[in-house]
Design an enzyme around this catalytic site. Structure first.
Site, short mmCIF file in Angstrom:
data_model
loop_
_atom_site.label_atom_id
_atom_site.label_comp_id
_atom_site.label_asym_id
_atom_site.label_seq_id
_atom_site.Cartn_x
_atom_site.Cartn_y
_atom_site.Cartn_z
N GLN A 19 6.30 -5.45 -5.24
CA GLN A 19 5.20 -5.26 -6.19
C GLN A 19 5.53 -4.12 -7.13
OE1 GLN A 19 1.05 -3.47 -5.49
NE2 GLN A 19 0.68 -5.66 -5.24
N ASN A 79 -8.83 -11.17 -1.35
CA ASN A 79 -8.58 -9.86 -0.76
C ASN A 79 -9.87 -9.04 -0.82
OD1 ASN A 79 -6.94 -6.86 -1.84
ND2 ASN A 79 -7.11 -7.55 0.26
N GLY A 80 -10.11 -8.31 0.27
CA GLY A 80 -11.27 -7.42 0.30
C GLY A 80 -12.13 -7.60 1.53
N ASP A 81 -12.11 -6.60 2.41
CA ASP A 81 -12.99 -6.55 3.58
C ASP A 81 -12.71 -7.62 4.63
OD1 ASP A 81 -14.15 -4.43 2.33
OD2 ASP A 81 -16.02 -5.45 1.80
N CYS A 116 -4.59 -1.54 -8.97
CA CYS A 116 -4.71 -0.17 -8.50
C CYS A 116 -5.63 0.64 -9.40
CB CYS A 116 -3.33 0.50 -8.44
SG CYS A 116 -3.41 2.20 -7.83
N GLY A 176 -5.30 -5.79 3.94
CA GLY A 176 -4.74 -4.50 3.54
C GLY A 176 -5.06 -3.41 4.53
N ARG A 177 -6.17 -2.70 4.30
CA ARG A 177 -6.47 -1.52 5.10
C ARG A 177 -6.64 -1.81 6.59
NH1 ARG A 177 -11.61 0.63 2.40
NH2 ARG A 177 -11.83 -1.59 1.89
N MET A 179 0.84 -1.19 0.00
CA MET A 179 0.00 0.00 0.00
C MET A 179 0.88 1.25 0.00
SD MET A 179 -3.01 -1.13 2.68
CE MET A 179 -1.86 -1.86 3.84
#
Length: 329
Positions: free
Chosen positions: A55, A185-187, A85, A209-210, A1
């Site tokens: 990456q 990936n995601g949530d 992205c 990630g976040r 990130m």
């Protein structure tokens, strides 16, 4: 990130959360091509954080290979190609998720990099550019055929950004389309989220990630849950402040190219390194105390700090006042 997974943060995440694989901030192949020193610095690796993927992103096969070879030389355990992205400044150059609209070019990039390097090559994608086409399965088959050894799917379309909820059904559908390892990936924010994603999609791993931004303890909880271990308790405020200050000092050492903060202090470039480090972390450090009663009162002041001592005074003062309030002083 971008501006998050710097070397100090990765080392902290590894120490506290114990993730099996981490990635650098994404690296612009074109910036490396033109010799951007700041971008080269993103590829620095410490043995303690391995295994680690560098990456890279870009829209020209030869330039991507050039950067991949440099990443390999710098010690990357794998090369990850970013095709997820959605940020306009990346997509307008034909890189990132924009490649989802040009399958032939996307495949050429993967093929060129795979043939040119000795380390494994992986690819991260979004589900597609927009809702009109779930492009990931067809692209994934091409990438698998080109030699990609792992795929990661962020289960949103590029046009969504981070809006809405990730649709994990897309991960399940992609799992059925390819045989190489697939990471979802995601949530994923909790251990329960991770277990649910694995069960519902059949994916081989989970990318966080976040949820990990300035909260490496979330990684520890997620990892424990996936491994069937007891879930660690939430960190105390003392622990949060200690890690935040450690992050700042490590960042200064990194910017000064020093082995430690003490060495950085003794270096001739300390003042400039300290300023760069503090500016880089102004957005991250306040997140270490996010959710603590009263944290909002010092958040703005934290975003203006330019020295380690300013951060330290604010954080330790906040800690002392919070503890005093807790015991009714």
């Amino acid at each position: 990130m971008e501006d998050v997974t710097n070397l100090p943060f990765r080392l902290i995440a590894k120490r506290i959360g114990g993730p099996g694989l981490m990635f650098t901030e994404f690296v612009s192949a074109m910036a490396i091509h033109y010799g951007a020193v700041k971008t080269f610095r993103k590829m620095r690796i410490a043995d303690a954080e391995r295994p680690l993927g560098i990456q890279i992103f870009g829209g020209e096969p030869d330039v991507m290979l050039e950067t991949a070879l440099i990443a390999e030389e710098m010690g990357a355990d794998l090369i990850d190609i970013n095709m997820g992205c959605w940020v306009p400044k990346v997509c307008k150059t034909g890189a990132g998720a924009a490649l989802l609209k040009d399958p032939d070019l996307a495949e050429r990039i993967v093929t060129t990099v795979v043939k040119g390097v000795k380390v494994p090559v992986t690819v991260k994608v979004r589900a597609g550019w927009d809702y009109s086409l779930f492009a990931a399965p067809e692209l994934a088959k091409r990438f698998q055929g080109a030699g990609a050894q792992m795929l990661t799917l962020h289960a949103r379309f590029a046009k969504q950004g981070f809006d809405g909820e990730a649709d994990w059904r897309l991960i399940r559908d992609l799992r059925e389309a390819v045989s190489v390892p697939l990471v979802g990936n995601g949530d994923v924010k909790t251990a329960e989220d991770a277990r649910k994603m694995l069960e519902e999609t059949g994916c081989d791993g989970v990318m966080v990630g976040r949820a990990a931004i300035s909260n490496p303890w979330s990684l520890a909880r997620i990892r424990a849950g996936m491994c069937g271990e007891p879930i660690p308790s939430d960190p105390t405020l003392e622990e949060r402040v200690a890690v935040a200050l450690d992050h700042i000092r490590m960042m200064v050492a990194c910017e000064a190219d020093a082995g430690s903060y003490d060495e950085a202090i003794e270096s001739s470039g300390f003042a400039d390194a300290q300023l760069r480090a503090c500016r880089a972390l102004r957005g991250q450090i306040p997140l270490y105390i996010k959710g603590v009663p009263g944290a909002s009162q010092i958040r703005d002041r934290l975003t203006r700090c330019s020295t380690v001592s300013e951060f330290q005074d604010l954080l330790e003062g906040f800690l002392a006042s919070t503890n005093a309030s807790a015991i009714g002083v």
